[in-house]
Design an enzyme around this catalytic site. Sequence first.
Site, short mmCIF file in Angstrom:
data_model
loop_
_atom_site.label_atom_id
_atom_site.label_comp_id
_atom_site.label_asym_id
_atom_site.label_seq_id
_atom_site.Cartn_x
_atom_site.Cartn_y
_atom_site.Cartn_z
N PRO A 143 0.81 -1.22 0.00
CA PRO A 143 0.00 0.00 0.00
C PRO A 143 0.84 1.26 0.00
O PRO A 143 2.07 1.21 0.08
CB PRO A 143 -0.78 -0.14 1.31
CG PRO A 143 0.21 -0.79 2.23
CD PRO A 143 1.00 -1.75 1.37
N TRP A 144 0.14 2.40 -0.02
CA TRP A 144 0.84 3.67 -0.11
C TRP A 144 1.09 4.34 1.24
O TRP A 144 1.84 5.31 1.33
CB TRP A 144 0.08 4.66 -1.00
CG TRP A 144 -1.40 4.77 -0.78
CD1 TRP A 144 -2.38 4.22 -1.56
CD2 TRP A 144 -2.08 5.47 0.27
NE1 TRP A 144 -3.62 4.54 -1.06
CE2 TRP A 144 -3.47 5.31 0.06
CE3 TRP A 144 -1.66 6.23 1.36
CZ2 TRP A 144 -4.43 5.87 0.90
CZ3 TRP A 144 -2.62 6.78 2.21
CH2 TRP A 144 -3.98 6.61 1.98
N LYS A 155 5.00 -5.39 -6.30
CA LYS A 155 4.51 -4.15 -6.90
C LYS A 155 4.11 -3.18 -5.79
O LYS A 155 3.16 -3.42 -5.05
CB LYS A 155 3.29 -4.40 -7.78
CG LYS A 155 2.88 -3.13 -8.57
CD LYS A 155 1.47 -3.18 -9.11
CE LYS A 155 0.46 -2.66 -8.14
NZ LYS A 155 0.56 -1.18 -7.89
N GLU A 195 1.32 2.77 -6.85
CA GLU A 195 1.74 3.75 -7.85
C GLU A 195 1.88 5.15 -7.26
O GLU A 195 2.50 6.04 -7.87
CB GLU A 195 0.77 3.79 -9.03
CG GLU A 195 -0.65 4.22 -8.70
CD GLU A 195 -1.55 3.04 -8.36
OE1 GLU A 195 -2.76 3.12 -8.65
OE2 GLU A 195 -1.05 2.04 -7.81
N THR A 229 -10.41 -4.02 -3.31
CA THR A 229 -9.29 -4.63 -4.05
C THR A 229 -9.06 -6.06 -3.59
O THR A 229 -8.80 -6.96 -4.40
CB THR A 229 -8.02 -3.79 -3.87
OG1 THR A 229 -8.25 -2.46 -4.31
CG2 THR A 229 -6.87 -4.38 -4.66
N GLU A 244 -4.43 -8.40 3.98
CA GLU A 244 -4.48 -7.52 5.14
C GLU A 244 -5.19 -6.26 4.67
O GLU A 244 -4.62 -5.45 3.94
CB GLU A 244 -3.06 -7.23 5.65
CG GLU A 244 -3.03 -6.68 7.07
CD GLU A 244 -3.14 -5.18 7.14
OE1 GLU A 244 -4.28 -4.69 7.36
OE2 GLU A 244 -2.14 -4.50 6.97
N CYS A 285 -4.69 1.65 8.98
CA CYS A 285 -5.84 0.76 9.15
C CYS A 285 -6.09 0.43 10.62
O CYS A 285 -7.14 -0.11 10.96
CB CYS A 285 -5.64 -0.53 8.35
SG CYS A 285 -4.06 -1.35 8.65
N GLU A 311 -14.46 2.80 6.76
CA GLU A 311 -13.11 3.30 6.99
C GLU A 311 -12.90 4.60 6.21
O GLU A 311 -12.95 4.62 4.98
CB GLU A 311 -12.09 2.26 6.55
CG GLU A 311 -10.66 2.63 6.87
CD GLU A 311 -9.68 1.54 6.50
OE1 GLU A 311 -8.78 1.28 7.31
OE2 GLU A 311 -9.81 0.96 5.41
#
Length: 483
Positions: A156-157, A181, A184, A236, A254, A288, A385
């Site tokens: 994640p970012w 990956k 982005e 996702t 997760e 989170c 969330e």
Amino acid sequence: MTAEATLQGVQLRHFVNGIWNNDDAAGSFPIIDPSTGVEVARAPIASPQVVNQAVEAAVAAFEDWRQTTPKERAYYLLQLADKIDQATEKLALMESRNVGKPVNNAREEIPLIADLLRYYAGAARVSEGVGTAEYERGSTSLVLRQPIGVVGLITPWNYPLLEAVWKIGPALAAGNTVVLKPSEITPVTTVALAQMAESIFPPGVLNVVLGDGTTGAAIVSHPAIGMVSLTGDGGTGKKIAKSASDTLKRVHLELGGKAPVLVFNDANLDYTAEQLSLAAFANSGQDCTAASRIIVHEDVYDAFVELFLDRVSKIVVGDPADPETQIGPLVSERQLERVLGFLERATTTSARVRLGGKKLDRPGYYISLTVVTDVDQSDELVQKEVFGPVVTIQKASCDDDMLTMANDVPYGLSSSVWTTNISRTTRFMRDLNFGTVWVNGHLSTVPEMPFGGFGESGYGKELSAQSIDEYSQLKHVMITSID
């Protein structure tokens, strides 16, 4: 500005089979400084062909890597940890600028990341499982813990480098090879990590491909990948689980959270308000496990709210590069719009904004720290969330009501209990339906303990030796004696 442009000395390229590749035939995406809203670089999108090259490299490297001993794998991980230690300040500055988190917070994260790699180096050498024994007369049974093969990691970012190591550590310790990956939005420190790994790991063991959702989909659908691990949002996660079922690959998810924070009438209110003001808004609430849903016993509700509002009003929001800053901007314009959308919709309900609730009048993606009271249990702010600096506070009349309200959300990642009563502690640590229960604390994780949630928060465990098992497969061997 090309897709190969640098951010603080890091060229944003794919790392495949030990070779750097800036192929952007599938396009490129911008890297935005969230504190200014200005594009500072571009990164290439990995096409399915580039993903396939990375998977093929990982498949080839697996044949040798799987033969390495735990001692050898530990040695590689320890070398990477050393390199991270040597680059602490550089990595902290990169993470701060790319994510928008205060630089002092980023500096605190990097040593924890190096320590995590050292933990996995040690855990790789301590294998636990069913004991070898004769469970049937004349035969001896034993269990082999073996790697899965190639694993796809999608990070994640919000904590790019930390989450990458949370996954790389156990995956490599178990003997797998990796295609990773990063988001982005925040790929910079992951590319920097690959630069460090380049001189350590054999080619193909660790591959990094940059890209968007199409790149992630190519990883998930690739038949040669035996497992996919995602940290991300629930939508996702569901798509990945569905796609992965076509090739029956293992999935580790997760996902999101909506942490209940239970403040009882025997809690130390000064201490609790101080701690929660930080746990609620750390990383601009983009966590989170954020303490985003506070439930307070009615006997101390008014006193707690007053203390909490006072503490939050003193938190410094500003430029991430400023050492005095405690909270920076949100990571992107899209995330800012998402959070503002939640707040706009909340004005049509009984919800009362007690603090903040607006975009700050400055460049970048800043929003004022927001506290909302008088919300109903069914309100969107309570059930979904937000992933931003927004906290709700609810009132409850008794322990039973507090437990019911806490468990009445689809998520089950983390929670906390603030009390000095041992009987209450033992009840709530048992009955709260969340993968982590903190008592008189919030947010802390340690490498030795598992982390992961229930329900809409996904399945599988990060951290601990158990996470190495997540990236392993067990084989029963039965040896029968023949006279």
